[in-house]
Design a protein around this motif. Structure first.
Motif, PDB file in Angstrom:
ATOM      1  N   SER A 285      36.504   8.400 -17.592  1.00 24.97           N
ATOM      2  CA  SER A 285      36.301   9.832 -17.420  1.00 24.97           C
ATOM      3  C   SER A 285      35.098  10.166 -16.556  1.00 24.97           C
ATOM      4  O   SER A 285      34.822  11.345 -16.339  1.00 24.97           O
ATOM      5  CB  SER A 285      36.135  10.499 -18.788  1.00 24.97           C
ATOM      6  N   GLY A 286      34.378   9.160 -16.054  1.00 26.79           N
ATOM      7  CA  GLY A 286      33.208   9.519 -15.272  1.00 26.79           C
ATOM      8  C   GLY A 286      32.702   8.473 -14.309  1.00 26.79           C
ATOM      9  O   GLY A 286      32.226   8.811 -13.229  1.00 26.79           O
ATOM     10  N   VAL A 287      32.778   7.177 -14.649  1.00 26.92           N
ATOM     11  CA  VAL A 287      32.137   6.133 -13.849  1.00 26.92           C
ATOM     12  C   VAL A 287      33.132   5.013 -13.584  1.00 26.92           C
ATOM     13  O   VAL A 287      33.883   4.614 -14.473  1.00 26.92           O
ATOM     14  CB  VAL A 287      30.889   5.574 -14.561  1.00 26.92           C
ATOM     15  N   GLN A 288      33.109   4.526 -12.361  1.00 32.49           N
ATOM     16  CA  GLN A 288      33.875   3.346 -11.978  1.00 32.49           C
ATOM     17  C   GLN A 288      32.929   2.382 -11.266  1.00 32.49           C
ATOM     18  O   GLN A 288      32.198   2.769 -10.352  1.00 32.49           O
ATOM     19  CB  GLN A 288      35.034   3.709 -11.044  1.00 32.49           C
ATOM     20  N   VAL A 289      32.940   1.116 -11.701  1.00 34.89           N
ATOM     21  CA  VAL A 289      32.158   0.061 -11.055  1.00 34.89           C
ATOM     22  C   VAL A 289      33.138  -0.951 -10.497  1.00 34.89           C
ATOM     23  O   VAL A 289      33.917  -1.551 -11.246  1.00 34.89           O
ATOM     24  CB  VAL A 289      31.184  -0.603 -12.031  1.00 34.89           C
ATOM     25  N   ASN A 290      33.125  -1.131  -9.200  1.00 35.16           N
ATOM     26  CA  ASN A 290      34.019  -2.057  -8.519  1.00 35.16           C
ATOM     27  C   ASN A 290      33.189  -3.131  -7.824  1.00 35.16           C
ATOM     28  O   ASN A 290      32.204  -2.821  -7.143  1.00 35.16           O
ATOM     29  CB  ASN A 290      34.882  -1.322  -7.483  1.00 35.16           C
ATOM     30  N   ALA A 291      33.579  -4.377  -8.015  1.00 35.40           N
ATOM     31  CA  ALA A 291      32.871  -5.501  -7.400  1.00 35.40           C
ATOM     32  C   ALA A 291      33.878  -6.460  -6.787  1.00 35.40           C
ATOM     33  O   ALA A 291      35.021  -6.580  -7.259  1.00 35.40           O
ATOM     34  CB  ALA A 291      32.001  -6.219  -8.410  1.00 35.40           C
ATOM     35  N   ILE A 292      33.449  -7.154  -5.732  1.00 36.77           N
ATOM     36  CA  ILE A 292      34.278  -8.132  -5.032  1.00 36.77           C
ATOM     37  C   ILE A 292      33.485  -9.431  -4.950  1.00 36.77           C
ATOM     38  O   ILE A 292      32.308  -9.432  -4.577  1.00 36.77           O
ATOM     39  CB  ILE A 292      34.661  -7.641  -3.627  1.00 36.77           C
ATOM     40  N   THR A 293      34.133 -10.530  -5.338  1.00 36.04           N
ATOM     41  CA  THR A 293      33.455 -11.820  -5.307  1.00 36.04           C
ATOM     42  C   THR A 293      33.476 -12.409  -3.894  1.00 36.04           C
ATOM     43  O   THR A 293      34.293 -12.040  -3.046  1.00 36.04           O
ATOM     44  CB  THR A 293      34.133 -12.798  -6.273  1.00 36.04           C
ATOM     45  N   LYS A 294      32.573 -13.336  -3.662  1.00 37.65           N
ATOM     46  CA  LYS A 294      32.501 -14.016  -2.370  1.00 37.65           C
ATOM     47  C   LYS A 294      33.631 -15.028  -2.247  1.00 37.65           C
ATOM     48  O   LYS A 294      34.189 -15.496  -3.242  1.00 37.65           O
ATOM     49  CB  LYS A 294      31.156 -14.730  -2.235  1.00 37.65           C
ATOM     50  N   SER A 295      33.953 -15.369  -1.025  1.00 36.52           N
ATOM     51  CA  SER A 295      34.969 -16.382  -0.743  1.00 36.52           C
ATOM     52  C   SER A 295      34.408 -17.374   0.272  1.00 36.52           C
ATOM     53  O   SER A 295      33.413 -17.101   0.953  1.00 36.52           O
ATOM     54  CB  SER A 295      36.243 -15.737  -0.196  1.00 36.52           C
ATOM     55  N   GLY A 296      35.036 -18.522   0.348  1.00 38.56           N
ATOM     56  CA  GLY A 296      34.595 -19.531   1.302  1.00 38.56           C
ATOM     57  C   GLY A 296      34.991 -19.181   2.730  1.00 38.56           C
ATOM     58  O   GLY A 296      35.886 -18.359   2.964  1.00 38.56           O
ATOM     59  N   THR A 297      34.323 -19.802   3.652  1.00 39.39           N
ATOM     60  CA  THR A 297      34.587 -19.593   5.076  1.00 39.39           C
ATOM     61  C   THR A 297      34.812 -20.948   5.748  1.00 39.39           C
ATOM     62  O   THR A 297      34.787 -22.000   5.098  1.00 39.39           O
ATOM     63  CB  THR A 297      33.411 -18.868   5.743  1.00 39.39           C
ATOM     64  N   ASN A 298      34.988 -20.910   7.065  1.00 39.26           N
ATOM     65  CA  ASN A 298      35.166 -22.155   7.810  1.00 39.26           C
ATOM     66  C   ASN A 298      33.863 -22.944   7.933  1.00 39.26           C
ATOM     67  O   ASN A 298      33.882 -24.109   8.308  1.00 39.26           O
ATOM     68  CB  ASN A 298      35.715 -21.859   9.204  1.00 39.26           C
ATOM     69  N   THR A 299      32.754 -22.317   7.612  1.00 35.06           N
ATOM     70  CA  THR A 299      31.448 -22.981   7.701  1.00 35.06           C
ATOM     71  C   THR A 299      30.938 -23.271   6.302  1.00 35.06           C
ATOM     72  O   THR A 299      30.770 -22.345   5.504  1.00 35.06           O
ATOM     73  CB  THR A 299      30.441 -22.092   8.439  1.00 35.06           C
TER      74      THR A 299
ATOM     75  N   PRO B 266      35.430 -24.819   3.779  1.00 36.67           N
ATOM     76  CA  PRO B 266      36.872 -24.997   4.005  1.00 36.67           C
ATOM     77  C   PRO B 266      37.386 -26.295   3.401  1.00 36.67           C
ATOM     78  O   PRO B 266      36.700 -27.309   3.374  1.00 36.67           O
ATOM     79  CB  PRO B 266      36.967 -25.023   5.534  1.00 36.67           C
ATOM     80  N   ILE B 267      38.584 -26.244   2.880  1.00 40.44           N
ATOM     81  CA  ILE B 267      39.330 -27.455   2.552  1.00 40.44           C
ATOM     82  C   ILE B 267      40.224 -27.811   3.729  1.00 40.44           C
ATOM     83  O   ILE B 267      40.344 -28.985   4.102  1.00 40.44           O
ATOM     84  CB  ILE B 267      40.162 -27.245   1.277  1.00 40.44           C
ATOM     85  N   ARG B 268      40.807 -26.790   4.313  1.00 38.86           N
ATOM     86  CA  ARG B 268      41.561 -26.927   5.555  1.00 38.86           C
ATOM     87  C   ARG B 268      41.223 -25.714   6.399  1.00 38.86           C
ATOM     88  O   ARG B 268      41.426 -24.586   5.955  1.00 38.86           O
ATOM     89  CB  ARG B 268      43.066 -27.005   5.285  1.00 38.86           C
TER      90      ARG B 268
END
Length: 673
Positions: free
Chosen positions: A44-58, A97-99
């Motif tokens: 009814s008042g507050v939303q907290v949204n978070a996104i986790t990190k992901s791997g890259t080619n490096t 990266p794995i591939r």
């Protein structure tokens, strides 16, 4: 709170039970306090949204540490010493990266150790001292991303959080309790999520998510107790003893606790963009969540003494507790003179209320089903004006264990709240390059906590037995003056102690025969027969007598608890001593083939039966006319004693009832034939 679009909010332990994550594993977060679109709800008042990190080619990693020490702390104002304190936090992440361009991974781990010291400074030297322990927290996260093609991607994520607290600060330390009050807590949360993203074309994207979320909370006592009661952890726990301004034993009367909330959810979100009188970004989606919450809670199952009807000497209090960490060494007999009440809960051995049923009454199961759908259109009408148009629907089935009744406060099988339509309207208008005007309207439905359904189940599955001190010298040692009652025995005692409890009438099918004979007057002759007790709101049929069928009309208007019936019964009893027994008819029911009435004799309600084939005598209230049913013509009849006219059948009531003929009117004070 949403992590990668998955709701992870804990609904049972709201303040301290929320999941925790390593700060180094979060890539982005959003804190929304104003209106939000239709794709987000259950708040009814507050939303907290978070996104986790992901791997890259490096390949990339981090390492960090945070440390605190009592060297920088001031002296404690009570002990006038520097309390030992340390805190160590270590965090590390790594991804790569794995591939290359296809499969990537990311992992994080955070460790925290916090030593804790609690001081007991009571008026009783025997109970003074310190308790020292170390809180440990572990936080792990892992993520895998698969890029099958430029249009298809799969993401898998898992998180875990453990927090082990040997001594809970809410119940440990202080000047008004002993070390037996110390309570430990273990908290754990887990989440797993799979996200499949498909790009359908240049304007359409579909995303399917499925996940699992869990929260587990275990609370326990440290005191040894070889005689632990039902509901306690075997071998642990102490009673609650409330003195004047001081507490012996446990200070928390709801320990031990074992609570778990588990969610399985799936959702589908479709996004499309098109141009028509401006650009439209449309979101359509739906979600289903199965929430299963259960707990095993000792609600005052260890016993609670209210011992404030006087004071004990400090030496007597210390002599009662030989070993504060072993309840079997406690001698509670000196508490008897100052104890007023003993309280203890007992639970049913097999509960029919929980889902699934059959569990012990100290355990509650509360499942519920959550569903939602939404439609949102962000319409960029012009370069300056954007309209946000949305509609959301939320349904929470079984949110308050609707199948459970707790009369007379709540009724069983209560309807679910299924009209939660929430419109979302908003606009954004750019006045100038530096000024933007925003506004909107929305209807929001928040989600109820998981505590009310658990409390409801707890109240219907348990009975709190309160025992007043009867003056026995061993009351504190033996409050029940014998074995403690079982749940069924406590329930029977509770019912018998309700002076205003409404008696439930027996149904017609279970009408009992009484051995007390009653009398009825039939054509001047007196016969004796046993009365049938019938008091119900239903209609029933008695056995046929002769060629007629006697029907007992059992209704609320014919119960002995009505005021008019009680007055009539008093008149009948008062007249019984000076004249022949009188039958007072409460209700008359007659038809083409049968006649029936319900009469009261004293306080007994019995169905009328045909006394003889010669006819029925049906009487009502005095001076209240009735009609002879079954006659060819309507003939007014009055009661027997004040009748000016009477109806008689020339060939018997059974014959006339079936033929509906041969009825005739007789003159005043003349017996019909």
């Amino acid at each position: 709170m949403n992590l990668d679009g998955q709701q992870v909010t804990n609904q049972v332990a709201l303040s301290f039970g929320q999941p925790r994550y390593s700060r180094d594993s979060i890539g982005e977060f959003e804190f929304v306090t104003n209106r939000f679109d239709a794709s987000q709800g259950r708040s009814s008042g507050v939303q907290v949204n978070a996104i986790t990190k992901s791997g890259t080619n490096t390949p990339t990693g981090t390492f960090s540490g945070y440390f605190r020490d009592d060297t920088f702390n001031a002296k404690d104002p009570v002990t006038h010493t520097v309390l030992p304190y340390q805190d160590q936090q270590i965090s590390t992440t790594f991804g790569g990266p794995i591939r290359k361009d296809r499969i990537h991974y990311f992992a994080s781990y955070e460790y925290e150790r916090e030593p804790q010291t609690y001081v007991y400074a009571t008026p009783y030297p025997k109970f003074n001292g310190t308790l020292t322990g170390a809180r440990r927290q572990d936080t792990e996260a892992g993520r895998l991303d698969f890029q099958f093609s430029p249009k298809t991607r799969l993401s898998l994520r898992g998180n875990r959080y453990d927090n082990r607290i040997p001594y809970d600060s809410r119940y440990t330390g202080g000047s008004d309790r002993t070390p037996a009050s110390a309570i430990g807590t273990n908290r754990r949360s887990e989440q797993e999520l799979a996200t499949l993203t498909q790009v359908l074309n240049s304007r359409m994207v579909n995303e399917i998510k499925g996940g699992h979320s869990l929260f587990h909370w275990n609370q326990f006592a440290h005191v040894n107790n070889a005689g632990s009661l039902i509901g306690q952890t075997s071998g642990f726990g102490a009673p609650v003893i409330n003195l004047r301004g001081f507490t012996l034993g446990q200070t928390h009367a709801i320990t031990p606790q074992n609570i778990r909330e588990e969610d399985y959810d799936i959702q589908d979100s479709f996004t499309a963009s098109f141009n028509k009188r401006g650009r439209h970004d449309v979101k359509l989606g739906g979600e289903y969540m199965h929430d299963f919450t259960w707990e095993t809670t000792c609600q005052t199952c260890m016993g609670q003494f209210t011992s404030n009807n006087g004071t004990l000497t400090p030496q007597a209090i210390q002599d009662m507790i030989r070993d504060v960490n072993d309840v079997t060494t406690w001698s509670l007999a000196p508490l008897s003179p100052v104890t007023t009440v003993y309280l203890r809960n007992v639970a049913m051995p097999s509960s029919p209320f929980s889902r699934p049923s059959g569990n012990n009454g100290f355990t509650e199961y509360a499942p519920r089903h959550v569903a939602a759908w939404w439609a949102q259109d962000d319409w960029h009408a012009t370069g300056k004006l954007t309209l946000n148009l949305g509609m959301r629907y939320d349904a929470n089935i079984g949110e308050f264990v609707n199948w459970v009744g707790f009369e007379p406060f709540i009724h069983a099988n209560r309807p679910n709240d299924l009209n939660n339509f929430a419109p979302r309207l908003g606009f954004t208008y750019s006045l100038t390059d530096k000024t933007v005007l925003r506004g909107g309207y929305g209807k929001y439905f928040s989600e109820g906590t998981g505590q009310p359904p658990l409390f409801t189940l707890r109240y219907v599955q348990q009975i709190a037995m309160t025992v007043n001190n009867d003056g026995r010298p061993d009351f504190a040692v033996n409050p029940f003056n014998g074995p403690a009652p079982t749940y069924d025995q406590a329930k029977a005692l509770l019912r018998s102690s309700q002076p205003n409890r409404r008696r439930r009438p027996a149904t017609c099918g279970t009408a009992r025969r009484t051995s007390r004979p009653t009398t009825s007057s039939i054509r001047g002759a007196t016969r004796r027969r046993s009365a049938s007790r019938v008091s119900s709101a239903r209609r029933c049929r008695s056995r046929p007598t002769g060629s007629t069928r006697a029907i007992a009309s059992c209704s609320r208007r014919a119960t002995s608890t009505s005021r008019s019936t009680r007055r009539r019964a008093r008149r009948i009893r008062s007249s019984a001593a000076r004249r022949r027994p009188t039958t007072s008819t409460v209700r008359i029911r007659a038809g083409a083939t049968s006649r029936c009435c319900v009469r009261t004799i004293g306080r007994t309600i019995t169905p009328c039966r045909p006394p003889s084939p010669s006819g029925w005598r049906t009487t009502g209230r005095r001076r209240r006319p009735t009609r002879c049913r079954g006659a060819r013509s309507s003939i007014s009849c009055r009661s027997i004693r004040t009748a000016r006219t009477r109806c008689r059948c020339s060939r018997g009531a059974a014959w006339c009832a079936t033929r509906r003929s041969r009825w005739r009117r007789t003159s005043r004070r003349t017996s019909g034939t």
